[in-house]
Scaffold this motif. Sequence first.
Motif, short mmCIF file in Angstrom:
data_model
loop_
_atom_site.label_atom_id
_atom_site.label_comp_id
_atom_site.label_asym_id
_atom_site.label_seq_id
_atom_site.Cartn_x
_atom_site.Cartn_y
_atom_site.Cartn_z
N ARG A 245 0.82 -1.21 0.00
CA ARG A 245 0.00 0.00 0.00
C ARG A 245 0.86 1.26 0.00
O ARG A 245 0.54 2.24 -0.68
N LEU A 246 1.94 1.25 0.76
CA LEU A 246 2.83 2.41 0.77
C LEU A 246 3.47 2.62 -0.59
O LEU A 246 3.59 3.75 -1.08
N GLN A 247 3.84 1.53 -1.23
CA GLN A 247 4.44 1.64 -2.56
C GLN A 247 3.43 2.16 -3.56
O GLN A 247 3.74 3.03 -4.38
N ARG A 250 2.77 5.93 -2.96
CA ARG A 250 3.83 6.78 -3.50
C ARG A 250 3.74 6.87 -5.01
O ARG A 250 3.97 7.93 -5.59
N GLY A 255 -2.06 8.94 -0.42
CA GLY A 255 -2.09 7.79 0.47
C GLY A 255 -3.35 7.72 1.28
O GLY A 255 -3.33 7.26 2.42
N ARG A 257 -6.67 6.38 2.69
CA ARG A 257 -7.17 5.02 2.89
C ARG A 257 -8.69 5.04 2.91
O ARG A 257 -9.31 5.85 3.59
#
Length: 265
Positions: A245-247, A250, A255, A257
């Motif tokens: 999810r972080l990738q 970015r 980001g 949610r």
Amino acid sequence: MRRVRKQVERVLKDERVASYADPEARWGHQRREKPFFGYKMHLATDETGFVLAATVTAGNASDLEGAPALVEQARVQGLRPRRLVADKAYDATRLREDLVRQGIRPYIPQRTQRQRLPKQGFTYDKRRRQWICPEGHRSIGQSPHQRGGWLVYFSERACRGCPRAGRCLSRSQTRKVLYWHPGTEANRPRGLKRALRVRTVIERTFGEAKQWHGLGRSRYRGRERTAIQVLLTCLVLNAKKMARRLQDARGSGHGKRRAMEWAAA
């Protein structure tokens, strides 16, 4: 020593222990033709497969035994899913009622055929609280069933002279007996097919845990140690999803949610 051992053996036998090496493990069945020995893992995930709650029971335990613990774990963590989808092993009137009281809509397939009795030609008279068979005979009484609901009885005299007796009664029956639960059709919202598509995420989670993280087999003896193995594996699964999810965040430039609406068990 012999006397003590005999007492221990008697206690273990009374508790239906299947193994001296691991007295807490039990025989269970994924399918009738595929028994297993050990424990059951119960998980609840969100719609993306992120594990929200986990618990472990003996192999012979019903799936319903693990459901309240999963819901309670999610509640303690401050999670408030608005919908929960599960397979038909979780189909129980009490569970659906508990979920509705907590503000959760249950999407659970029905164990038995929907509208089973009306499809067989039986109708219910709400005013007189009686069931009427296809030949027009009325039930004469009912008694509570251990699973909840009622056993409904018809007259032996009426069934003996009924032209449908050969098709309606088994060889051991002298009169028709129905199982009826008033709550069978209650708390079943629309959209079950769409909900079951959401539930596929938990099957992928199970598959990933078993294929890539060795969770298809317990490495330790005892339910508590097996639970530790399950929880550590779930932490790894969640860490991998968080990294993805972080990738993705970015790469997409944001980001945010999405609020969790679904939970799967």
